[in-house]
Design a protein around this motif. Structure first.
Motif, short mmCIF file in Angstrom:
data_model
loop_
_atom_site.label_atom_id
_atom_site.label_comp_id
_atom_site.label_asym_id
_atom_site.label_seq_id
_atom_site.Cartn_x
_atom_site.Cartn_y
_atom_site.Cartn_z
N ARG A 85 -0.11 -34.30 2.65
CA ARG A 85 -1.42 -34.43 3.54
C ARG A 85 -1.30 -33.47 4.73
N ASN A 86 0.04 -33.28 5.00
CA ASN A 86 0.03 -32.36 6.41
C ASN A 86 -0.59 -30.84 6.10
N ALA A 87 -0.40 -30.65 4.97
CA ALA A 87 -0.96 -29.16 4.51
C ALA A 87 -2.67 -29.14 4.61
N ALA A 88 -2.96 -30.25 4.24
CA ALA A 88 -4.70 -30.63 4.36
C ALA A 88 -4.89 -30.52 5.78
N TYR A 89 -4.18 -31.32 6.61
CA TYR A 89 -4.45 -31.40 8.16
C TYR A 89 -4.38 -29.95 8.61
N ALA A 90 -3.49 -28.91 8.33
CA ALA A 90 -3.28 -27.80 8.82
C ALA A 90 -4.61 -26.88 8.37
N MET A 91 -5.18 -27.02 7.41
CA MET A 91 -6.31 -26.52 6.95
C MET A 91 -7.18 -26.90 7.86
N ARG A 92 -7.64 -28.02 7.99
CA ARG A 92 -8.74 -28.63 8.95
C ARG A 92 -8.44 -28.09 10.39
N MET A 93 -7.17 -28.07 10.93
CA MET A 93 -6.76 -27.82 12.26
C MET A 93 -7.11 -26.36 12.61
#
Length: 239
Positions: A85-93
Motif C-alpha cells: 500500500r505504501n507504493a500506492a501512497y507514493a504515487m498519490r503523494m
C-alpha cells in the motif's frame, strides 16, 4: 493572506504532532509484543528503524510468534503484502512532494498511512507538504523511541492490549478520516473498503484484506463525478 497562511500552517503542524503522539504510543505495544514473540531488543529496534510501517511490523512479529524463526519466510511475505500500500501512497503523494530524486528519496521512509492522511486532509499545496513532512518525521522519531521503551519494559507492562495501546493508531487514523466522509462518493469508498476487508480478514493471510480494500477504493474512484483538481489549483483558489 500571509496571516491566513501562517494560521493554516500552524494548524497543520498541530495536527501532525497530535497524530504523531497517538501513533507513537502504539510503538510501545509493538516493542513489547516483538520481544514477547522471541526477538531481542536490538532486532526489535532495527525493525522499527528500517521497516517503519506499523502494519507490516505487527504482521511480521505476529507470524514469528505463531511459528518461530522457521516461519520467517511467511512473516516476510505477510509484511511485504501490507507494505504494498505504501507504493500506492507514493504515487498519490508524488505531486505533493514535488520533483527531484533527492527529495523523493528522503520522502520514501515517511510515506506512511498517517503522513498521507494528514497531508491529503489539507486544502492547499503548501499545507499538504507541511502535513506530510511534520507527521512523517515526528512519527519516525516517536515510534522508534517508544519501540525501544516497549521492548525494554515489556515484562513490566504485561499485555499491551490491556492498556488499549493496540487501538491508539487506529483511533487517530479514524479521527482524520471521519471529517472527510462527506458526500456519497467518500461514504461509498469507506463502506465498501471496510466491508471487503472485514469479510476477508478471517480467511486470508495478513496483507491481502488491505490490498483488496485499496482495490475497492480505486475501482469506486473511477466513477467519481467530481472535477479533478491539483494542489496548484487549490492554492490558486486560496484567497
Amino acid at each position: 493572506m500571509r496571516s491566513l497562511r501562517r494560521t493554516i500552517q500552524k494548524s497543520v503542524v498541530r495536527q501532525g504532532l497530535a497524530v504523531a503522539v497517538a501513533t507513537s504510543a502504539y510503538g510501545i505495544s509493538f516493542g513489547a509484543l516483538s520481544v514477547a514473540s522471541g526477538l531481542d531488543v536490538w532486532q526489535t529496534c532495527v525493525l522499527s528503524l528500517v521497516m517503519f510501517t506499523g502494519g507490516s511490523q505487527f504482521a511480521f512479529v505476529g507470524v514469528i510468534a505463531a511459528g518461530g524463526l522457521a516461519a520467517a519466510p511467511a512473516a516476510i511475505a505477510s509484511a511485504g503484502l501490507l507494505g504494498v500500500r505504501n507504493a500506492a501512497y507514493a504515487m498519490r503523494m508524488s505531486p505533493v512532494i514535488g520533483p527531484g530524486r533527492v527529495r523523493r528519496s528522503l520522502a520514501t521512509p515517511f510515506t506512511i498511512d498517517e503522513s498521507v492522511a494528514v497531508s491529503l486532509a489539507q486544502s492547499t499545496a503548501a499545507a499538504r507538504r507541511t502535513g506530510f513532512w511534520v507527521t512523517g518525521i515526528a512519527i519516525w522519531i516517536g515510534w522508534n523511541v517508544t519501540t525501544l521503551a516497549g521492548a525494554l519494559l515489556g515484562d513490566v507492562l504485561g499485555d499491551p492490549r490491556a492498556w488499549g495501546l493496540d487501538a491508539a493508531a487506529a483511533a487517530a487514523f479514524l479521527a482524520l478520516l471521519w471529517p472527510r466522509l462527506r458526500g456519497r462518493q467518500p461514504l461509498a469508498v469507506a463502506v465498501g473498503a471496510a466491508a471487503v476487508a472485514g469479510l476477508l480478514t478471517p480467511w486470508v493471510m495478513p496483507g491481502i484484506p488491505v490490498i483488496a480494500a485499496a482495490g475497492v477504493a480505486v475501482a469506486l474512484g473511477w466513477f467519481d463525478p467530481r472535477p479533478r483538481t491539483t494542489p496548484d489549483d487549490d492554492e490558486k483558489g486560496m484567497p
